[in-house]
Design a protein around this motif. Structure first.
Motif, mmCIF file in Angstrom:
data_model
loop_
_atom_site.group_PDB
_atom_site.id
_atom_site.type_symbol
_atom_site.label_atom_id
_atom_site.label_comp_id
_atom_site.label_asym_id
_atom_site.label_seq_id
_atom_site.Cartn_x
_atom_site.Cartn_y
_atom_site.Cartn_z
ATOM 1 N N CYS A 141 -27.902 -42.019 -10.840
ATOM 2 C CA CYS A 141 -26.681 -41.448 -10.358
ATOM 3 C C CYS A 141 -26.485 -40.192 -10.821
ATOM 4 N N PRO A 142 -25.906 -39.207 -10.030
ATOM 5 C CA PRO A 142 -25.992 -37.592 -10.138
ATOM 6 C C PRO A 142 -24.755 -37.529 -11.123
ATOM 7 N N ASN A 143 -23.981 -38.350 -11.358
ATOM 8 C CA ASN A 143 -22.887 -38.293 -12.182
ATOM 9 C C ASN A 143 -22.943 -38.633 -13.725
ATOM 10 N N CYS A 144 -23.438 -39.987 -13.956
ATOM 11 C CA CYS A 144 -23.656 -40.622 -15.071
ATOM 12 C C CYS A 144 -24.968 -40.889 -15.531
ATOM 13 N N ASN A 145 -26.155 -40.720 -14.546
ATOM 14 C CA ASN A 145 -27.341 -40.727 -14.823
ATOM 15 C C ASN A 145 -27.929 -42.409 -14.981
ATOM 16 N N LEU A 146 -27.063 -43.240 -14.559
ATOM 17 C CA LEU A 146 -27.415 -44.753 -14.387
ATOM 18 C C LEU A 146 -28.592 -44.975 -13.367
ATOM 19 N N ALA A 147 -29.591 -45.792 -13.630
ATOM 20 C CA ALA A 147 -30.380 -46.012 -12.632
ATOM 21 C C ALA A 147 -29.974 -47.417 -11.555
ATOM 22 N N VAL A 148 -29.858 -46.877 -10.541
ATOM 23 C CA VAL A 148 -29.020 -47.644 -9.520
ATOM 24 C C VAL A 148 -29.911 -47.930 -8.217
ATOM 25 N N GLN A 149 -29.840 -49.244 -7.583
ATOM 26 C CA GLN A 149 -30.721 -49.692 -6.507
ATOM 27 C C GLN A 149 -29.865 -49.195 -5.397
ATOM 28 N N ALA A 150 -30.659 -49.046 -4.286
ATOM 29 C CA ALA A 150 -29.918 -48.492 -3.073
ATOM 30 C C ALA A 150 -29.148 -49.988 -2.579
ATOM 31 N N HIS A 151 -28.130 -49.808 -2.158
ATOM 32 C CA HIS A 151 -27.222 -51.040 -1.572
ATOM 33 C C HIS A 151 -27.549 -50.865 -0.108
ATOM 34 N N ALA A 152 -27.965 -49.836 0.660
ATOM 35 C CA ALA A 152 -28.317 -49.956 2.108
ATOM 36 C C ALA A 152 -29.679 -49.179 2.113
ATOM 37 N N SER A 153 -30.419 -49.433 3.133
ATOM 38 C CA SER A 153 -31.821 -48.582 3.378
ATOM 39 C C SER A 153 -31.861 -48.900 4.824
ATOM 40 N N GLU A 154 -32.420 -47.946 5.535
ATOM 41 C CA GLU A 154 -32.687 -47.815 7.116
ATOM 42 C C GLU A 154 -33.936 -47.129 7.114
ATOM 43 N N GLU A 155 -34.891 -47.808 7.813
ATOM 44 C CA GLU A 155 -35.926 -47.064 8.015
ATOM 45 C C GLU A 155 -35.922 -46.181 9.332
ATOM 46 N N ILE A 156 -36.294 -45.016 9.049
ATOM 47 C CA ILE A 156 -36.237 -43.898 10.074
ATOM 48 C C ILE A 156 -37.766 -43.217 10.240
ATOM 49 N N GLU A 157 -37.897 -42.912 11.431
ATOM 50 C CA GLU A 157 -39.374 -42.153 11.814
ATOM 51 C C GLU A 157 -39.127 -40.839 11.800
ATOM 52 N N GLU A 158 -40.056 -40.065 11.446
ATOM 53 C CA GLU A 158 -40.095 -38.544 11.699
ATOM 54 C C GLU A 158 -40.339 -38.228 13.005
ATOM 55 N N VAL A 159 -39.867 -37.181 13.477
ATOM 56 C CA VAL A 159 -40.300 -36.639 15.064
ATOM 57 C C VAL A 159 -40.943 -35.782 14.735
ATOM 58 N N GLU A 160 -42.217 -36.091 15.286
ATOM 59 C CA GLU A 160 -43.333 -34.917 15.141
ATOM 60 C C GLU A 160 -43.171 -33.778 16.489
#
Length: 52
Positions: free
Chosen positions: A29-48
């Motif tokens: 966390c950028p505010n309190c430095n607690l280790a946090v798991q992502a609550h949502a993730s989306e796979e994205i592909e890089e555009v070459e």
């Protein structure tokens, strides 16, 4: 290589943030430095870039 767009919400201080990373990883966390798991993730592909 796939990348992930991860969304986080800190359970301690309710700070929310987003991060693009090469995995579905935990972040601090950028505010309190607690280790946090992502609550949502989306796979994205890089555009070459196409070069003519």
């Amino acid at each position: 290589m796939p990348n992930f767009f991860n969304e986080y919400e800190c359970p301690r201080c309710d700070t929310t943030w987003e991060q693009e990373a090469d995995s579905m990883c935990d972040d601090k966390c950028p505010n309190c430095n607690l280790a946090v798991q992502a609550h949502a993730s989306e796979e994205i592909e890089e555009v070459e870039d196409e070069q003519a």
